[in-house]
Design an enzyme around this catalytic site. Structure first.
Site, PDB file in Angstrom:
ATOM      1  N   CYS A   5      69.177 -17.341  26.903  1.00  0.00           N
ATOM      2  CA  CYS A   5      69.782 -18.359  26.050  1.00  0.00           C
ATOM      3  C   CYS A   5      69.770 -17.879  24.597  1.00  0.00           C
ATOM      4  O   CYS A   5      70.380 -16.863  24.276  1.00  0.00           O
ATOM      5  CB  CYS A   5      69.093 -19.713  26.248  1.00  0.00           C
ATOM      6  SG  CYS A   5      70.032 -21.093  25.545  1.00  0.00           S
TER       7      CYS A   5
ATOM      8  N   GLU B 295      66.104 -19.551  34.972  1.00  0.00           N
ATOM      9  CA  GLU B 295      64.942 -20.275  35.501  1.00  0.00           C
ATOM     10  C   GLU B 295      65.292 -21.703  35.910  1.00  0.00           C
ATOM     11  O   GLU B 295      64.482 -22.374  36.559  1.00  0.00           O
ATOM     12  CB  GLU B 295      63.808 -20.271  34.466  1.00  0.00           C
ATOM     13  CG  GLU B 295      63.950 -21.220  33.296  1.00  0.00           C
ATOM     14  CD  GLU B 295      64.894 -20.758  32.183  1.00  0.00           C
ATOM     15  OE1 GLU B 295      64.950 -21.457  31.151  1.00  0.00           O
ATOM     16  OE2 GLU B 295      65.575 -19.717  32.344  1.00  0.00           O
TER      17      GLU B 295
ATOM     18  N   HIS C  20      70.442 -20.337  31.668  1.00  0.00           N
ATOM     19  CA  HIS C  20      69.005 -20.393  31.975  1.00  0.00           C
ATOM     20  C   HIS C  20      68.795 -20.022  33.442  1.00  0.00           C
ATOM     21  O   HIS C  20      68.904 -20.887  34.317  1.00  0.00           O
ATOM     22  CB  HIS C  20      68.463 -21.805  31.723  1.00  0.00           C
ATOM     23  CG  HIS C  20      68.330 -22.145  30.279  1.00  0.00           C
ATOM     24  ND1 HIS C  20      67.188 -21.879  29.556  1.00  0.00           N
ATOM     25  CD2 HIS C  20      69.207 -22.706  29.415  1.00  0.00           C
ATOM     26  CE1 HIS C  20      67.366 -22.273  28.303  1.00  0.00           C
ATOM     27  NE2 HIS C  20      68.582 -22.776  28.185  1.00  0.00           N
TER      28      HIS C  20
END
Length: 201
Positions: free
Chosen positions: A77, A185, A183
């Site tokens: 990001c 994750e 992102h």
């Protein structure tokens, strides 16, 4: 393998740490020079504004260190945006561009969305360049999770692109520096696979 998440002071590190642990690694969070230099793989997550992030890196004396790293580094990001040269995302009243890490000669610009709302938030498709190892085993146009209002335009180092009003770089690579605007994750199986690919490089 030693995996280190850089403690930049401008990121929610817990979700990245959890995602790496789920892949079977034990990441260490650190801002210490010796620990960072000893890492096999490094992750640079970031949230917030570019100017605040650069201030944190300056206070922690991480700017010269990051620039000379030779092991693979993944910016996430805002972490990806910090690899660029300058950003329009400034905190100061004058509105001057913020100088970033200058790993690559590209600007970060406010997204021209042609009426679509900012921030660009939610799931969107990513089209990688054919054959890049970061996207090995991930389908073209797979969905990843985004939250951002600024982006790096398409350039020499773009390895994946996404469209939101305009087309922008959703992943970049230069030498040992890799970056993703989304992102991983928070992006389910596709995100986990991308992190796995990076850690296995």
């Amino acid at each position: 393998m030693k995996v280190v998440i850089l403690d930049t002071g401008c990121a929610n590190l817990s979700s990245v740490t959890y995602a790496i642990r789920k892949l079977g690694y034990q990441p260490e969070i650190s801002q210490e020079t010796a620990t960072i230099l000893a890492a096999d793989k490094l992750l640079l997550p970031g949230v917030g504004t570019a100017s605040a992030a650069m201030d944190q890196l300056k206070q922690r004396e991480l700017i010269p260190l990051i620039k000379v790293l030779s092991q693979p580094v993944l910016g996430i990001c805002l972490g990806m945006q910090l690899f660029a040269a300058t950003s329009e995302e400034s905190d100061n009243v004058a509105g001057n561009n913020v100088t970033l890490l200058e790993v690559m000669a590209s600007p970060v610009q406010k997204m021209a969305t042609h009426g679509l709302p900012l921030p660009h938030m939610g799931w969107n498709q990513v089209l990688p360049k054919a054959g890049h190892p970061l996207f090995r085993g991930i389908e073209d146009h797979a969905y990843f999770y985004f939250v951002h209002s600024y982006a790096i335009p398409l350039n020499t180092y773009t390895i994946a692109q996404t469209e939101y009003g305009n087309i922008f770089s959703s992943a970049i690579a230069k030498d040992n520096f890799f970056g993703v605007q989304f992102h991983p994750e928070r992006s389910g199986a596709a995100g986990a696979r991308l992190l796995k690919n990076f850690l296995e490089m």
